[in-house]
Design a protein around this motif. Structure first.
Motif, PDB file in Angstrom:
ATOM      1  N   THR A  25      28.473 -43.899  29.170  1.00  0.00           N
ATOM      2  CA  THR A  25      28.092 -42.949  28.100  1.00  0.00           C
ATOM      3  C   THR A  25      26.804 -42.232  28.615  1.00  0.00           C
ATOM      4  OG1 THR A  25      28.945 -44.253  26.538  1.00  0.00           O
ATOM      5  CG2 THR A  25      27.713 -42.139  25.742  1.00  0.00           C
ATOM      6  N   LEU A  26      27.078 -40.624  28.782  1.00  0.00           N
ATOM      7  CA  LEU A  26      25.798 -39.876  29.164  1.00  0.00           C
ATOM      8  C   LEU A  26      25.511 -39.182  27.837  1.00  0.00           C
ATOM      9  CD1 LEU A  26      27.434 -38.090  32.256  1.00  0.00           C
ATOM     10  CD2 LEU A  26      25.704 -40.164  32.171  1.00  0.00           C
ATOM     11  N   ASN A  27      24.547 -39.794  27.254  1.00  0.00           N
ATOM     12  CA  ASN A  27      24.013 -39.129  25.970  1.00  0.00           C
ATOM     13  C   ASN A  27      22.472 -39.038  25.923  1.00  0.00           C
ATOM     14  OD1 ASN A  27      23.004 -41.870  26.047  1.00  0.00           O
ATOM     15  ND2 ASN A  27      24.493 -42.441  24.656  1.00  0.00           N
ATOM     16  N   ASP A  28      21.707 -38.981  24.803  1.00  0.00           N
ATOM     17  CA  ASP A  28      20.326 -38.830  24.614  1.00  0.00           C
ATOM     18  C   ASP A  28      19.523 -39.802  25.394  1.00  0.00           C
ATOM     19  OD1 ASP A  28      21.515 -40.009  22.735  1.00  0.00           O
ATOM     20  OD2 ASP A  28      19.681 -39.692  21.403  1.00  0.00           O
ATOM     21  N   THR A  29      20.156 -41.026  25.130  1.00  0.00           N
ATOM     22  CA  THR A  29      19.405 -42.338  25.653  1.00  0.00           C
ATOM     23  C   THR A  29      19.349 -42.082  27.300  1.00  0.00           C
ATOM     24  OG1 THR A  29      20.051 -43.773  23.673  1.00  0.00           O
ATOM     25  CG2 THR A  29      19.566 -44.802  25.773  1.00  0.00           C
ATOM     26  N   TRP A  30      20.418 -41.679  27.862  1.00  0.00           N
ATOM     27  CA  TRP A  30      20.649 -41.727  29.175  1.00  0.00           C
ATOM     28  C   TRP A  30      19.575 -40.545  29.640  1.00  0.00           C
ATOM     29  CZ3 TRP A  30      21.871 -37.629  32.676  1.00  0.00           C
ATOM     30  CH2 TRP A  30      21.973 -37.739  33.956  1.00  0.00           C
ATOM     31  N   VAL A  31      19.643 -39.572  29.167  1.00  0.00           N
ATOM     32  CA  VAL A  31      18.405 -38.565  29.660  1.00  0.00           C
ATOM     33  C   VAL A  31      17.131 -39.022  29.473  1.00  0.00           C
ATOM     34  CG1 VAL A  31      17.403 -36.249  28.970  1.00  0.00           C
ATOM     35  CG2 VAL A  31      20.209 -36.652  28.875  1.00  0.00           C
ATOM     36  N   PHE A  32      16.840 -39.735  28.424  1.00  0.00           N
ATOM     37  CA  PHE A  32      15.468 -40.534  28.085  1.00  0.00           C
ATOM     38  C   PHE A  32      15.221 -41.292  29.396  1.00  0.00           C
ATOM     39  CE2 PHE A  32      13.199 -44.300  26.614  1.00  0.00           C
ATOM     40  CZ  PHE A  32      12.024 -43.598  26.110  1.00  0.00           C
ATOM     41  N   ASN A  33      16.238 -42.078  29.615  1.00  0.00           N
ATOM     42  CA  ASN A  33      16.027 -42.863  30.746  1.00  0.00           C
ATOM     43  C   ASN A  33      15.698 -42.490  32.113  1.00  0.00           C
ATOM     44  OD1 ASN A  33      16.438 -45.352  29.243  1.00  0.00           O
ATOM     45  ND2 ASN A  33      18.596 -45.464  29.532  1.00  0.00           N
ATOM     46  N   GLN A  34      16.467 -41.279  32.291  1.00  0.00           N
ATOM     47  CA  GLN A  34      16.089 -40.539  33.726  1.00  0.00           C
ATOM     48  C   GLN A  34      14.707 -39.729  33.886  1.00  0.00           C
ATOM     49  OE1 GLN A  34      18.658 -41.141  35.897  1.00  0.00           O
ATOM     50  NE2 GLN A  34      19.586 -42.109  33.973  1.00  0.00           N
ATOM     51  N   VAL A  35      14.517 -39.106  32.751  1.00  0.00           N
ATOM     52  CA  VAL A  35      13.224 -38.408  32.741  1.00  0.00           C
ATOM     53  C   VAL A  35      11.939 -39.207  32.675  1.00  0.00           C
ATOM     54  CG1 VAL A  35      14.241 -36.425  31.460  1.00  0.00           C
ATOM     55  CG2 VAL A  35      12.918 -38.082  30.123  1.00  0.00           C
ATOM     56  N   GLY A  36      12.239 -40.566  32.121  1.00  0.00           N
ATOM     57  CA  GLY A  36      11.185 -41.738  32.052  1.00  0.00           C
ATOM     58  C   GLY A  36      11.341 -42.388  33.266  1.00  0.00           C
ATOM     59  N   SER A  37      11.899 -42.205  34.219  1.00  0.00           N
ATOM     60  CA  SER A  37      11.900 -42.991  35.620  1.00  0.00           C
ATOM     61  C   SER A  37      10.585 -43.001  36.273  1.00  0.00           C
ATOM     62  CB  SER A  37      12.694 -42.106  36.582  1.00  0.00           C
ATOM     63  OG  SER A  37      14.077 -42.232  36.127  1.00  0.00           O
ATOM     64  N   THR A  38      10.243 -44.122  36.842  1.00  0.00           N
ATOM     65  CA  THR A  38       8.946 -44.273  37.788  1.00  0.00           C
ATOM     66  C   THR A  38       9.046 -43.782  38.919  1.00  0.00           C
ATOM     67  OG1 THR A  38       9.868 -46.557  38.287  1.00  0.00           O
ATOM     68  CG2 THR A  38       8.279 -46.442  36.331  1.00  0.00           C
ATOM     69  N   SER A  39       8.040 -43.224  39.555  1.00  0.00           N
ATOM     70  CA  SER A  39       8.321 -42.602  40.887  1.00  0.00           C
ATOM     71  C   SER A  39       9.192 -43.093  42.119  1.00  0.00           C
ATOM     72  CB  SER A  39       6.789 -42.210  41.225  1.00  0.00           C
ATOM     73  OG  SER A  39       5.908 -43.253  41.420  1.00  0.00           O
ATOM     74  N   PRO A  40       9.115 -44.410  42.232  1.00  0.00           N
ATOM     75  CA  PRO A  40      10.053 -44.932  43.203  1.00  0.00           C
ATOM     76  C   PRO A  40      11.455 -44.455  42.968  1.00  0.00           C
ATOM     77  CG  PRO A  40       8.433 -46.741  42.710  1.00  0.00           C
ATOM     78  CD  PRO A  40       8.250 -45.572  41.878  1.00  0.00           C
ATOM     79  N   GLY A  41      11.821 -44.054  41.900  1.00  0.00           N
ATOM     80  CA  GLY A  41      13.296 -43.849  41.115  1.00  0.00           C
ATOM     81  C   GLY A  41      13.252 -42.309  41.109  1.00  0.00           C
ATOM     82  N   TRP A  42      12.414 -41.306  41.558  1.00  0.00           N
ATOM     83  CA  TRP A  42      12.535 -40.121  40.994  1.00  0.00           C
ATOM     84  C   TRP A  42      13.639 -39.409  41.599  1.00  0.00           C
ATOM     85  CZ3 TRP A  42       6.631 -37.797  40.963  1.00  0.00           C
ATOM     86  CH2 TRP A  42       6.000 -38.192  39.795  1.00  0.00           C
ATOM     87  N   GLY A  43      13.918 -39.645  42.919  1.00  0.00           N
ATOM     88  CA  GLY A  43      14.872 -38.811  43.755  1.00  0.00           C
ATOM     89  C   GLY A  43      16.182 -39.360  43.133  1.00  0.00           C
ATOM     90  N   THR A  44      16.435 -40.579  42.783  1.00  0.00           N
ATOM     91  CA  THR A  44      17.871 -40.932  42.310  1.00  0.00           C
ATOM     92  C   THR A  44      17.766 -40.123  40.831  1.00  0.00           C
ATOM     93  OG1 THR A  44      17.829 -42.801  43.353  1.00  0.00           O
ATOM     94  CG2 THR A  44      19.175 -42.671  41.560  1.00  0.00           C
ATOM     95  N   ALA A  45      16.983 -40.235  40.121  1.00  0.00           N
ATOM     96  CA  ALA A  45      16.935 -39.666  38.630  1.00  0.00           C
ATOM     97  C   ALA A  45      16.914 -38.184  38.666  1.00  0.00           C
ATOM     98  CB  ALA A  45      15.863 -40.210  37.890  1.00  0.00           C
ATOM     99  N   ALA A  46      16.198 -37.556  39.432  1.00  0.00           N
ATOM    100  CA  ALA A  46      16.500 -36.206  39.651  1.00  0.00           C
ATOM    101  C   ALA A  46      17.787 -35.819  40.176  1.00  0.00           C
ATOM    102  CB  ALA A  46      15.275 -35.797  40.571  1.00  0.00           C
ATOM    103  N   SER A  47      18.208 -36.166  41.090  1.00  0.00           N
ATOM    104  CA  SER A  47      19.459 -36.137  41.503  1.00  0.00           C
ATOM    105  C   SER A  47      20.658 -36.339  40.353  1.00  0.00           C
ATOM    106  CB  SER A  47      20.048 -36.915  42.810  1.00  0.00           C
ATOM    107  OG  SER A  47      18.918 -36.778  43.786  1.00  0.00           O
ATOM    108  N   ALA A  48      20.448 -37.369  39.641  1.00  0.00           N
ATOM    109  CA  ALA A  48      21.514 -37.480  38.292  1.00  0.00           C
ATOM    110  C   ALA A  48      21.368 -36.322  37.534  1.00  0.00           C
ATOM    111  CB  ALA A  48      21.107 -38.685  37.972  1.00  0.00           C
ATOM    112  N   LEU A  49      20.147 -36.035  37.070  1.00  0.00           N
ATOM    113  CA  LEU A  49      20.083 -34.999  36.187  1.00  0.00           C
ATOM    114  C   LEU A  49      20.504 -33.502  36.624  1.00  0.00           C
ATOM    115  CD1 LEU A  49      16.261 -35.777  35.146  1.00  0.00           C
ATOM    116  CD2 LEU A  49      18.164 -35.679  33.547  1.00  0.00           C
ATOM    117  N   ALA A  50      20.324 -33.176  37.967  1.00  0.00           N
ATOM    118  CA  ALA A  50      20.663 -32.043  38.481  1.00  0.00           C
ATOM    119  C   ALA A  50      22.330 -32.031  38.490  1.00  0.00           C
ATOM    120  CB  ALA A  50      20.210 -31.813  39.783  1.00  0.00           C
ATOM    121  N   ALA A  51      22.981 -33.003  38.673  1.00  0.00           N
ATOM    122  CA  ALA A  51      24.141 -33.098  38.987  1.00  0.00           C
ATOM    123  C   ALA A  51      24.814 -32.894  37.385  1.00  0.00           C
ATOM    124  CB  ALA A  51      24.772 -34.477  39.168  1.00  0.00           C
TER     125      ALA A  51
END
Length: 398
Positions: free
Chosen positions: A202-228
């Motif tokens: 489920t892509l919902n507000d919790t999903w967004v919260f988890n992506q924007v709260g990523s720690t820096s080693p996961g920034w590349g993956t989280a940023a790619s997901a948000l952009a998609a």
């Protein structure tokens, strides 16, 4: 812990030390009450407000924890950092050692500080990483954690803005945050269901919260997901879809029976003097949520969790010592924010090694772990800094 140390960049310590770990009372293979107080939650009532849903959940959990305490009131009343620190000293006695060295992470920092406060004469050297504050006011901790989360969110947004040619989320940090907030609002109102590797997500507000709260080693993956998702596409399967936000003060379940949520709750409530007024907790949270809508997490975290605990909480009573003490603090961390380490240092002493990352308890996996090996070899704490792990680059939207 011994195996984690041995296989990390601190592994050299095994050449000079016997590495000894233990399950604190009530956890793992130590004596405990078989009462996890987990599983299920009350069903929301039709038309129930967000506040009333939270109150129902807190009261439901509180009743279950209280029921656990009633199984063995003496055991429940005795849990806390001071009691477990006394257990550590019994282990020292059993080993026949006059002094021991100690390395603790997350809640292990509270335990280490309590042990040193009580038994400083039995400490050879001590290092504590991702340090909890000396006064564990859970209401204040929620607010400080949310503020640190928001600061890191903006740091991540600035990083994404520098890569707008790839991500198209905004050319400034403020523009990126505005894009994230719009996604958060839209997916809260209209969640999207997708399938990744055969699993519904489920892509919902919790999903967004988890992506924007990523720690820096996961920034590349989280940023790619948000952009998609912003482009109307599905994130790659490697994205952190549905992953819960980091929490828990280091009580992480790595093996069966390693974590007893009931004991975690009891220890927190024993060592905190936070409010037990749920209405006040909710009112304070609404102020925090209005100020930090992307960082508040949807409801209070630890605040109010001890409202129904049958025993009165009290501060641990940390005090300075003379044994060598190295504190490690992470500049951008939100699980145990940086200022907590400085407050603990003011209370008990020691020197602070600052890691320029946002990852909870990461030192053992970084090159500058060598500084901690040197500390345990020499007994000389340092005031220094080092860098964290690099952030991988994001992938273009397919």
């Amino acid at each position: 812990m011994p195996e984690l140390i041995r296989t990390s960049r601190l592994g050299e310590l095994a050449k000079y030390y016997d590495l000894v770990g233990f399950d604190p009372r009530g956890t793992g293979y130590s004596g405990q009450i078989d009462c996890q107080a987990l599983g299920g939650s009350p069903e929301p009532r039709p038309g129930e407000s967000e506040k009333d849903q939270w109150l129902d959940q807190v009261r439901w959990r509180g009743a279950r924890y209280t029921g656990c305490a009633e199984k063995d009131p003496e055991f429940a009343a005795g849990l806390g950092a001071v009691t477990i620190a006394r257990d550590v000293d019994r282990i020292r006695e059993a080993l026949g050692e006059r002094k021991i060295s100690y390395f603790g992470v997350s809640w292990g920092t509270a335990l280490g500080a309590a042990y040193r406060s009580l038994f400083d004469e039995h400490v050879d050297k001590m290092a504590i990483d991702s340090v909890l504050p000396p006064d564990l006011d859970l209401d204040r901790f929620d607010r400080v954690e949310t503020r640190a989360h928001d600061e890191n969110l903006h740091r991540f947004a600035g990083w994404m803005a520098e890569r707008d040619a790839v991500l198209h989320l905004g050319r400034t940090a403020d523009e990126v945050v505005a894009t994230e907030l719009a996604m958060f609002t839209e997916l809260k109102a209209r969640p999207r269901q997708i399938v990744q590797n055969g699993v519904p997500v489920t892509l919902n507000d919790t999903w967004v919260f988890n992506q924007v709260g990523s720690t820096s080693p996961g920034w590349g993956t989280a940023a790619s997901a948000l952009a998609a998702v912003h482009a109307g596409k599905d994130p790659a399967p490697s994205a952190r879809a549905g992953e819960p936000a980091a929490t828990g003060f280091g009580w992480d379940e790595k093996r069966p029976y390693a974590l007893n949520r009931y004991v975690q709750h009891a220890v927190n409530c024993a060592d905190t003097t936070s409010s037990r007024d749920l209405d006040q907790v909710w009112d304070d949270y609404t102020v925090t949520e209005a100020r930090y809508p992307l960082s508040a997490g949807g409801q209070p975290g630890y605040s109010g969790s001890c409202f129904d605990w049958p025993y009165t909480g009290k501060p641990v009573g940390y005090r300075p010592g003379h044994s060598p003490l190295q504190l490690i603090a992470h500049r951008y961390e939100s699980v145990t924010p940086y200022q907590g380490a400085l407050e603990m240092q003011q209370r008990i002493g020691g020197s602070v090694l600052t890691v320029g990352d946002d990852v909870h308890g990461s030192l053992a996996n970084l090159p500058c772990a060598s500084k901690l090996v040197t500390f345990f070899a020499t007994g000389v704490p340092i005031v220094d800094s080092c860098e964290g792990a690099p952030s991988p680059e994001p992938q273009p939207v397919p």
